[in-house]
Write an enzyme that holds these catalytic residues in place. Structure first.
Site, PDB file in Angstrom:
ATOM      1  N   TYR A  44     -99.446  23.310  46.580  1.00 51.15           N
ATOM      2  CA  TYR A  44    -100.327  22.588  46.187  1.00 51.15           C
ATOM      3  C   TYR A  44     -99.297  20.321  46.537  1.00 51.15           C
ATOM      4  O   TYR A  44     -99.455  19.968  48.010  1.00 51.15           O
ATOM      5  CB  TYR A  44    -101.047  22.227  45.079  1.00 51.15           C
ATOM      6  N   SER A  50    -102.041  12.866  46.790  1.00 46.38           N
ATOM      7  CA  SER A  50    -102.071  13.257  46.021  1.00 46.38           C
ATOM      8  C   SER A  50    -100.551  12.133  45.269  1.00 46.38           C
ATOM      9  O   SER A  50     -99.493  12.623  46.252  1.00 46.38           O
ATOM     10  CB  SER A  50    -102.046  14.210  45.482  1.00 46.38           C
ATOM     11  N   LYS A  95     -99.813  18.202  50.422  1.00 44.07           N
ATOM     12  CA  LYS A  95     -99.352  17.155  49.941  1.00 44.07           C
ATOM     13  C   LYS A  95     -98.351  16.299  49.663  1.00 44.07           C
ATOM     14  O   LYS A  95     -97.898  15.136  50.984  1.00 44.07           O
ATOM     15  CB  LYS A  95     -99.780  16.743  48.310  1.00 44.07           C
TER      16      LYS A  95
HETATM   17  N1  LIG Z   1    -108.944  15.632  40.979  1.00 40.02           N
HETATM   18  C1  LIG Z   1    -107.197  15.122  40.925  1.00 40.02           C
HETATM   19  O1  LIG Z   1    -107.044  15.011  40.006  1.00 40.02           O
HETATM   20  C2  LIG Z   1    -106.926  15.004  42.624  1.00 40.02           C
HETATM   21  C3  LIG Z   1    -107.345  15.038  43.516  1.00 40.02           C
HETATM   22  N2  LIG Z   1    -107.055  15.305  44.550  1.00 40.02           N
HETATM   23  C4  LIG Z   1    -107.530  15.026  45.747  1.00 40.02           C
HETATM   24  O2  LIG Z   1    -108.403  14.981  46.594  1.00 40.02           O
HETATM   25  C5  LIG Z   1    -109.278  15.384  47.076  1.00 40.02           C
HETATM   26  C6  LIG Z   1    -111.037  15.471  46.146  1.00 40.02           C
HETATM   27  O3  LIG Z   1    -110.211  16.558  45.432  1.00 40.02           O
HETATM   28  P1  LIG Z   1    -111.692  16.408  43.810  1.00 40.02           P
HETATM   29  O4  LIG Z   1    -112.112  15.009  44.379  1.00 40.02           O
HETATM   30  O5  LIG Z   1    -110.589  15.977  42.919  1.00 40.02           O
HETATM   31  O6  LIG Z   1    -111.870  17.565  44.377  1.00 40.02           O
HETATM   32  P2  LIG Z   1    -113.473  18.949  44.233  1.00 40.02           P
HETATM   33  O7  LIG Z   1    -113.568  19.689  44.607  1.00 40.02           O
HETATM   34  O8  LIG Z   1    -114.651  17.364  43.828  1.00 40.02           O
HETATM   35  O9  LIG Z   1    -113.431  17.884  46.079  1.00 40.02           O
HETATM   36  C7  LIG Z   1    -112.846  18.004  46.714  1.00 40.02           C
HETATM   37  C8  LIG Z   1    -114.396  18.330  48.054  1.00 40.02           C
HETATM   38  O10 LIG Z   1    -113.513  18.983  49.309  1.00 40.02           O
HETATM   39  C9  LIG Z   1    -114.237  19.903  50.339  1.00 40.02           C
HETATM   40  N3  LIG Z   1    -114.149  21.007  50.650  1.00 40.02           N
HETATM   41  C10 LIG Z   1    -112.805  22.303  50.542  1.00 40.02           C
HETATM   42  N4  LIG Z   1    -112.891  22.924  51.460  1.00 40.02           N
HETATM   43  C11 LIG Z   1    -113.577  22.543  52.340  1.00 40.02           C
HETATM   44  C12 LIG Z   1    -113.509  23.006  53.893  1.00 40.02           C
HETATM   45  N5  LIG Z   1    -112.940  24.056  53.981  1.00 40.02           N
HETATM   46  N6  LIG Z   1    -114.365  22.035  54.551  1.00 40.02           N
HETATM   47  C13 LIG Z   1    -114.938  21.452  54.463  1.00 40.02           C
HETATM   48  N7  LIG Z   1    -114.771  20.355  52.547  1.00 40.02           N
HETATM   49  C14 LIG Z   1    -114.427  21.629  51.610  1.00 40.02           C
HETATM   50  C15 LIG Z   1    -115.704  20.255  48.923  1.00 40.02           C
HETATM   51  O11 LIG Z   1    -116.581  20.777  49.367  1.00 40.02           O
HETATM   52  P3  LIG Z   1    -117.564  21.776  50.004  1.00 40.02           P
HETATM   53  O12 LIG Z   1    -117.226  22.418  48.632  1.00 40.02           O
HETATM   54  O13 LIG Z   1    -118.970  21.416  50.252  1.00 40.02           O
HETATM   55  O14 LIG Z   1    -116.937  21.947  51.305  1.00 40.02           O
HETATM   56  C16 LIG Z   1    -115.786  19.049  48.374  1.00 40.02           C
HETATM   57  O15 LIG Z   1    -116.672  18.234  48.786  1.00 40.02           O
HETATM   58  C17 LIG Z   1    -108.726  16.532  47.117  1.00 40.02           C
HETATM   59  O16 LIG Z   1    -107.951  17.133  48.517  1.00 40.02           O
HETATM   60  C18 LIG Z   1    -107.787  16.902  45.515  1.00 40.02           C
HETATM   61  O17 LIG Z   1    -106.496  17.682  46.658  1.00 40.02           O
HETATM   62  C19 LIG Z   1    -105.364  14.615  45.179  1.00 40.02           C
HETATM   63  C20 LIG Z   1    -105.199  13.665  43.242  1.00 40.02           C
HETATM   64  C21 LIG Z   1    -105.714  14.072  42.192  1.00 40.02           C
HETATM   65  O1  LIG Z   2    -102.870  16.470  43.102  1.00 36.45           O
HETATM   66  C1  LIG Z   2    -103.389  16.566  41.753  1.00 36.45           C
HETATM   67  C2  LIG Z   2    -103.157  15.517  40.441  1.00 36.45           C
HETATM   68  O2  LIG Z   2    -101.833  14.639  41.351  1.00 36.45           O
HETATM   69  C3  LIG Z   2    -104.651  17.666  41.492  1.00 36.45           C
HETATM   70  O3  LIG Z   2    -105.364  17.753  42.369  1.00 36.45           O
HETATM   71  C4  LIG Z   2    -104.073  18.262  40.406  1.00 36.45           C
HETATM   72  O4  LIG Z   2    -103.149  19.055  40.540  1.00 36.45           O
HETATM   73  C5  LIG Z   2    -105.140  19.634  40.304  1.00 36.45           C
HETATM   74  O5  LIG Z   2    -105.277  20.534  41.323  1.00 36.45           O
HETATM   75  C6  LIG Z   2    -104.928  19.978  38.962  1.00 36.45           C
HETATM   76  O6  LIG Z   2    -103.750  20.767  38.726  1.00 36.45           O
HETATM   77  O7  LIG Z   2    -105.565  20.611  38.442  1.00 36.45           O
END
Ligand SMILES: NC(=O)C1=CN([C@@H]2O[C@H](COP(=O)(O)OP(=O)(O)OC[C@H]3O[C@@H](n4cnc5c(N)ncnc54)[C@H](OP(=O)(O)O)[C@@H]3O)[C@@H](O)[C@H]2O)C=CC1
Ligand SMILES: O=C(CO)[C@@H](O)[C@H](O)[C@@H](O)C(=O)O
Length: 254
Positions: A159, A146, A163
């Site tokens: 968080y 992130s 990261k």
């Molecule tokens: N959206 C954003 O703004 C940002 C997101 N990120 C990062 O990107 C990644 C994906 O996030 P995002 O797509 O936004 O969120 P989502 O909630 O859409 O996706 C999260 C994914 O992680 C899986 N997951 C969660 N816990 C587990 C576990 N214990 N084992 C296996 N799979 C798991 C979920 O699947 P399931 O529930 O089926 O297990 C799901 O597929 C994260 O690491 C997040 O920190 C980084 C920067 C920005």
């Molecule tokens: O990493 C993120 C943005 O840079 C996101 O995953 C956020 O921190 C998200 O967790 C949120 O604040 O909603």
């Protein structure tokens, strides 16, 4: 005159494990890798969601398998990766975010974030790298980190801790595994519209803060991450390791 040839962005013949592939950024990256020619294994906890995603990929003529996996379960991670043919590519997007002011963070929320975002990421990479080294194959390991792996965020101390740690371990693993031709990198997105960020985007004040901080003037979409995933997975990035690819719309530029 012989011109240099552009390295390939194609992934034909490669096997990719995509963790966190049941929604959001993980599903987008799995789609991109499959479209580029990789056979993708979609991993997460929700089997029904994974099955639906795999069906959608297959309907496009791409190759996708399903693996129900909790990345916090180290025994399962090790067993599944050891039992499978080696994966050439790991893209780990499994993650969670439970935000609170640092003064109010509970040990349970701290441990949950560490177990998935950090410990899960660490041991997934270890398991995939072990198999690659055993079989003498090169590989590319990518974690969705992130922008919060580089800067702080209000109410996001835990968080941010996970990261920032992902950024550090990526560099250390890149140093150790480079001689095995295993590259280790992160993608660092800004705020992307997904289930994870819905509560943040639903708050008008927070949405304005995001739109102001992103220099390109709009929130990110999952499609914004797809090119970065293919680039880091493919030979196009053959000399890139230990890097963080910022896909942050300029958030961290100032
Ligand atoms: N959206 C954003 O703004 C940002 C997101 N990120 C990062 O990107 C990644 C994906 O996030 P995002 O797509 O936004 O969120 P989502 O909630 O859409 O996706 C999260 C994914 O992680 C899986 N997951 C969660 N816990 C587990 C576990 N214990 N084992 C296996 N799979 C798991 C979920 O699947 P399931 O529930 O089926 O297990 C799901 O597929 C994260 O690491 C997040 O920190 C980084 C920067 C920005
Ligand atoms: O990493 C993120 C943005 O840079 C996101 O995953 C956020 O921190 C998200 O967790 C949120 O604040 O909603």
């Amino acid at each position: 005159m012989r011109l240099p040839s552009t390295p390939s962005f194609r992934l034909d013949g490669k096997r990719a494990l995509v963790a966190g592939a049941s929604s959001g950024i993980g599903l987008a990256c799995a789609t991109a890798l499959a479209e580029a020619g990789a056979e993708v294994t979609l991993a997460a906890r929700r089997k029904d969601a994974l099955t639906e995603c795999a069906r959608a990929l297959a309907n496009n003529g791409w190759r996708a398998n399903v693996l129900q996996l909790d990345v916090a379960d180290l025994g399962a991670v090790r067993a599944e990766v050891e039992a499978a043919e080696p994966f050439d590519i790991l893209l780990n997007a499994a993650g969670l975010a439970r935000h609170s002011p640092a003064l109010e963070t509970t040990p349970a929320d701290f441990d949950a974030a560490m177990a998935v975002n950090l410990r899960g990421a660490y041991f997934l990479m270890q398991a995939v790298a072990r198999r690659l080294i055993e079989t003498g194959r090169p590989g590319s390991l990518i974690t969705i980190s992130s922008q919060m792996g580089h800067v702080g965020g209000q109410d996001r101390a835990v968080y941010c801790a996970t990261k920032h740690a992902v950024e550090g371990m990526t560099k250390a693993m890149a140093i150790e595994w480079g001689r095995h031709r295993i590259r280790v990198n992160t993608i660092c997105p800004t705020f992307i519209l997904t289930d994870l960020t819905r509560p943040t985007f639903d708050d008008p004040a927070k949405r304005s803060w995001i739109e102001e901080k992103i220099k390109l003037g709009r929130p990110g979409e999952v499609e914004d991450i797809m090119g970065a995933a293919v680039y880091l997975a493919s030979d196009a990035s053959a000399m890139v390791t230990g890097s963080s690819l910022m896909v942050d719309g300029g958030w961290t530029a100032d």
